[in-house]
Design a protein around this motif. Structure first.
Motif, PDB file in Angstrom:
ATOM      1  N   ASP A 216      23.947 -10.169 -14.550  1.00  5.95           N
ATOM      2  CA  ASP A 216      22.959  -9.960 -15.611  1.00  5.95           C
ATOM      3  C   ASP A 216      23.021  -8.566 -16.225  1.00  5.95           C
ATOM      4  N   GLY A 217      23.901  -7.698 -15.732  1.00  7.21           N
ATOM      5  CA  GLY A 217      24.022  -6.354 -16.280  1.00  7.21           C
ATOM      6  C   GLY A 217      22.868  -5.427 -15.951  1.00  7.21           C
ATOM      7  N   LYS A 218      21.921  -5.896 -15.153  1.00 11.93           N
ATOM      8  CA  LYS A 218      20.800  -5.043 -14.726  1.00 11.93           C
ATOM      9  C   LYS A 218      21.193  -4.408 -13.394  1.00 11.93           C
ATOM     10  N   PHE A 219      22.025  -3.401 -13.486  1.00  9.31           N
ATOM     11  CA  PHE A 219      22.656  -2.828 -12.303  1.00  9.31           C
ATOM     12  C   PHE A 219      21.621  -2.387 -11.269  1.00  9.31           C
ATOM     13  N   ALA A 220      21.811  -2.843 -10.039  1.00 11.68           N
ATOM     14  CA  ALA A 220      20.845  -2.552  -8.972  1.00 11.68           C
ATOM     15  C   ALA A 220      20.842  -1.075  -8.576  1.00 11.68           C
ATOM     16  N   HIS A 221      21.905  -0.385  -8.877  1.00 14.33           N
ATOM     17  CA  HIS A 221      21.991   1.055  -8.610  1.00 14.33           C
ATOM     18  C   HIS A 221      22.967   1.646  -9.604  1.00 14.33           C
ATOM     19  N   ASN A 222      23.112   2.958  -9.596  1.00 18.55           N
ATOM     20  CA  ASN A 222      24.129   3.589 -10.443  1.00 18.55           C
ATOM     21  C   ASN A 222      25.464   2.895 -10.177  1.00 18.55           C
ATOM     22  N   PRO A 223      26.127   2.389 -11.235  1.00 14.33           N
ATOM     23  CA  PRO A 223      27.291   1.528 -11.008  1.00 14.33           C
ATOM     24  C   PRO A 223      28.578   2.228 -10.612  1.00 14.33           C
ATOM     25  N   GLU A 224      28.618   3.538 -10.621  1.00 18.23           N
ATOM     26  CA  GLU A 224      29.836   4.223 -10.204  1.00 18.23           C
ATOM     27  C   GLU A 224      29.970   4.116  -8.684  1.00 18.23           C
ATOM     28  N   PRO A 225      31.123   3.643  -8.172  1.00 13.56           N
ATOM     29  CA  PRO A 225      31.261   3.396  -6.733  1.00 13.56           C
ATOM     30  C   PRO A 225      31.503   4.667  -5.918  1.00 13.56           C
ATOM     31  N   LEU A 226      30.500   5.552  -5.944  1.00 15.50           N
ATOM     32  CA  LEU A 226      30.538   6.801  -5.197  1.00 15.50           C
ATOM     33  C   LEU A 226      29.663   6.668  -3.947  1.00 15.50           C
ATOM     34  N   PRO A 227      29.889   7.476  -2.914  1.00 16.99           N
ATOM     35  CA  PRO A 227      29.132   7.345  -1.661  1.00 16.99           C
ATOM     36  C   PRO A 227      27.617   7.334  -1.845  1.00 16.99           C
ATOM     37  N   GLU A 228      27.114   8.188  -2.739  1.00 18.53           N
ATOM     38  CA  GLU A 228      25.660   8.275  -2.913  1.00 18.53           C
ATOM     39  C   GLU A 228      25.065   7.003  -3.514  1.00 18.53           C
ATOM     40  N   ASN A 229      25.915   6.140  -4.091  1.00 21.49           N
ATOM     41  CA  ASN A 229      25.436   4.903  -4.705  1.00 21.49           C
ATOM     42  C   ASN A 229      25.686   3.672  -3.836  1.00 21.49           C
ATOM     43  N   LEU A 230      26.261   3.871  -2.657  1.00 19.33           N
ATOM     44  CA  LEU A 230      26.671   2.734  -1.829  1.00 19.33           C
ATOM     45  C   LEU A 230      25.904   2.644  -0.513  1.00 19.33           C
ATOM     46  N   SER A 231      24.709   3.213  -0.478  1.00 14.73           N
ATOM     47  CA  SER A 231      23.923   3.195   0.775  1.00 14.73           C
ATOM     48  C   SER A 231      23.538   1.777   1.171  1.00 14.73           C
ATOM     49  N   ALA A 232      23.213   0.926   0.196  1.00 15.37           N
ATOM     50  CA  ALA A 232      22.836  -0.459   0.523  1.00 15.37           C
ATOM     51  C   ALA A 232      24.039  -1.220   1.080  1.00 15.37           C
ATOM     52  N   LEU A 233      25.209  -0.987   0.532  1.00 15.14           N
ATOM     53  CA  LEU A 233      26.425  -1.616   1.049  1.00 15.14           C
ATOM     54  C   LEU A 233      26.699  -1.152   2.471  1.00 15.14           C
ATOM     55  N   SER A 234      26.582   0.139   2.689  1.00 14.12           N
ATOM     56  CA  SER A 234      26.800   0.700   4.023  1.00 14.12           C
ATOM     57  C   SER A 234      25.846   0.068   5.043  1.00 14.12           C
ATOM     58  N   SER A 235      24.575  -0.032   4.679  1.00 13.93           N
ATOM     59  CA  SER A 235      23.571  -0.625   5.577  1.00 13.93           C
ATOM     60  C   SER A 235      23.884  -2.091   5.849  1.00 13.93           C
ATOM     61  N   ALA A 236      24.311  -2.808   4.812  1.00  8.92           N
ATOM     62  CA  ALA A 236      24.607  -4.236   4.965  1.00  8.92           C
ATOM     63  C   ALA A 236      25.801  -4.468   5.880  1.00  8.92           C
ATOM     64  N   VAL A 237      26.796  -3.591   5.817  1.00  7.15           N
ATOM     65  CA  VAL A 237      27.960  -3.702   6.695  1.00  7.15           C
ATOM     66  C   VAL A 237      27.529  -3.568   8.153  1.00  7.15           C
ATOM     67  N   ILE A 238      26.675  -2.572   8.417  1.00  7.55           N
ATOM     68  CA  ILE A 238      26.202  -2.360   9.787  1.00  7.55           C
ATOM     69  C   ILE A 238      25.325  -3.519  10.246  1.00  7.55           C
ATOM     70  N   LYS A 239      24.360  -3.904   9.405  1.00 14.15           N
ATOM     71  CA  LYS A 239      23.398  -4.935   9.769  1.00 14.15           C
ATOM     72  C   LYS A 239      24.066  -6.278  10.045  1.00 14.15           C
ATOM     73  N   SER A 240      25.079  -6.618   9.280  1.00 16.34           N
ATOM     74  CA  SER A 240      25.737  -7.919   9.423  1.00 16.34           C
ATOM     75  C   SER A 240      26.926  -7.875  10.388  1.00 16.34           C
ATOM     76  N   ASN A 241      27.170  -6.697  10.972  1.00 21.68           N
ATOM     77  CA  ASN A 241      28.291  -6.530  11.903  1.00 21.68           C
ATOM     78  C   ASN A 241      29.607  -6.942  11.236  1.00 21.68           C
ATOM     79  N   ALA A 242      29.771  -6.511   9.985  1.00 21.20           N
ATOM     80  CA  ALA A 242      30.965  -6.857   9.221  1.00 21.20           C
ATOM     81  C   ALA A 242      32.130  -5.946   9.587  1.00 21.20           C
ATOM     82  N   ASP A 243      33.323  -6.381   9.223  1.00 20.28           N
ATOM     83  CA  ASP A 243      34.523  -5.577   9.475  1.00 20.28           C
ATOM     84  C   ASP A 243      34.671  -4.446   8.474  1.00 20.28           C
TER      85      ASP A 243
END
Length: 459
Positions: A216-243
């Motif tokens: 939908d183009g309503k970006f959930a966070h700043n869309p540049e894939p920098l560390p400061e914008n990827l905290s939710a991804l980082s948390s999801a990797v840990i929470k889901s025990n992903a590789d």
């Protein structure tokens, strides 16, 4: 707010006054100038277009379609697509050029016209200057009613792009499949949602968790894939025990990874890891822009090749890659260019090659990261006000550090023993970027802060 004309295309914020922002009038004018240039080149009359999910995308698309067909040129519209997919489609369709409607990593209020030649590559600076001059002089002529161009929609190219990656000789699907990976991917509410999960599935990834999947183009966070914008991804990797986790930008030409413990692999090392894998199979030369880590040079020399720096900007990297016959290249922002697929940054081939390299590694991604140096790049920026003489500021800084080796090919790069700092204006935003690299984070930050203070002083 802003309208920027550069080798990266015509980019600006939506709304406001013509000539100051990316208004409908500006969209028509620059599209007409590009179409007129295509007609003069006479390499055909077919233009490929595609767009990311931005809120303004459909409005811009309709203006582009009407303008191009109004010039008597034909349109093949890929609809919601990715930048590398449009680039490939230009060559596959033997088209005369392409327009990608995307502002890449910029926030949702921005949009842009990225312009491609008949090779599916960004137009040269020389051709860009011709197009800008046409736009400035309104030097274009539209077709009469019985010679208007045709319009065709074709949404098959995302799958064709996936197929090209599955068939690429160095993509090792068997190694990936055997690992039974569980991967979290952040597709940032854009067209990555339409292609990255599908690619991962066909590569044999066992479980895929998709974040920000609504296109939908309503970006959930700043869309540049920098560390400061990827905290939710980082948390999801840990929470889901992903590789691992994967992040792309809205037009899917940049790529970052997150390790299984939630730490960042480092966007600079996306290219380093892929290059190490490719060079191990196919030795040769490499290229990255001069704001990228020195680790690529070290990896290249280890494999017996030569490393060459270029000015920042994909078109500059591609030009240098062709000059030195590089087998792999790109930019430290997670942009991978694989020339025997196509000369464009492509997160999808990057995913295929990165996972192939990881699949052949005994342990997980955190262990894989230890194969490479741990240099640190401090990435900073200063916003510019209109009328500031950046060239004059850089000249004063060069004089201040006259005893240090300097390169002025693209802004100003200064060497400090094993460290460096690079100052340059952005092609895509009204800012000065200040990047510094060192073996130590504090040293890199200190160098960057010192030069930022110099800039502010000379302003």
């Amino acid at each position: 707010m802003a309208l920027i004309k550069s080798i990266s295309g015509i980019r600006g914020t939506i709304g406001g006054k013509p000539g100051e922002n990316l208004s409908p009038l500006d969209i028509v004018k620059f599209t007409a100038a590009f179409g007129s240039w295509v007609k003069e080149k006479n390499n055909g009359k077919k233009i490929i277009i595609g767009r990311d999910s931005r809120i303004s995308g459909e409005m811009v698309r309709s203006l582009v379609v009407s303008t191009i067909t109004g010039l008597g040129l034909d349109i093949v519209d890929l609809g919601l697509s990715t930048t590398p997919t449009v680039e490939l489609a230009v060559t596959w369709e033997q088209a005369a050029g392409g327009i990608i409607i995307t502002a890449s990593h910029n926030p949702k209020e921005w949009n842009a016209l990225k312009l491609l030649d008949d090779k599916g590559e960004f137009i040269s600076a020389e051709d860009g200057a011709i197009i800008l001059a046409k736009a400035a002089s309104d030097n274009f002529s539209f077709a009469p009613v019985d010679r208007l161009g045709n319009y065709v929609a074709n949404n098959s190219y995302l799958q064709k792009h996936i197929n090209s990656i599955l068939n690429y000789p160095l993509v090792d699907v068997q190694s990936i499949r055997k690992k039974h990976y569980k991967i979290v991917v952040d597709v940032i509410n854009s067209t990555g949602a339409l292609v990255v999960p599908s690619l991962l599935k066909e590569l044999g990834v066992e479980e895929i968790i998709v974040l920000n999947a609504e296109v939908d183009g309503k970006f959930a966070h700043n869309p540049e894939p920098l560390p400061e914008n990827l905290s939710a991804l980082s948390s999801a990797v840990i929470k889901s025990n992903a590789d691992l986790g994967i992040a792309v930008d809205p037009d899917v030409d940049r790529l970052s990874f997150v390790c299984e413990d939630g730490s960042m692999f480092g966007e600079e090392y996306t290219l380093v890891a892929v290059a190490d894998y490719v060079l191990g199979k196919k030795p040769g030369n490499t290229v990255s822009n001069m704001s990228s880590t020195k680790a690529l040079k070290e990896i290249t020399l280890k494999h017996g090749g030569q490393y060459y720096p270029s000015a920042v900007g994909e078109v500059n990297v591609v030009k240098k890659m062709k000059e030195v016959n590089a087998v792999i290249g790109g930019e430290g922002n997670g942009g991978i260019i694989v020339p025997d697929l196509h000369y464009g940054r492509d997160a999808l081939i990057g995913i295929g090659l990165f996972l192939s390299a990881l699949g052949q590694h005994k342990n997980g991604l955190k262990s894989f990261r230890t194969k490479y140096p741990d240099y640190f790049i401090s990435k900073n920026k200063i916003e510019l006000q209109n009328g500031i003489d950046v060239g004059g500021i850089f000249e004063k800084i060069k004089r201040k550090y006259k005893n240090q080796p300097a390169n002025t090919e693209d802004g100003l790069k200064i060497e400090f023993d094993n460290d460096w700092v690079h100052l340059r204006t952005s092609n895509t935003e009204p800012i000065i970027r200040i990047y510094a690299e060192s073996n130590f984070e504090t040293t890199a930050n200190n160098i960057a802060q010192r030069l930022m203070q110099d800039i502010k002083e000379f302003i």
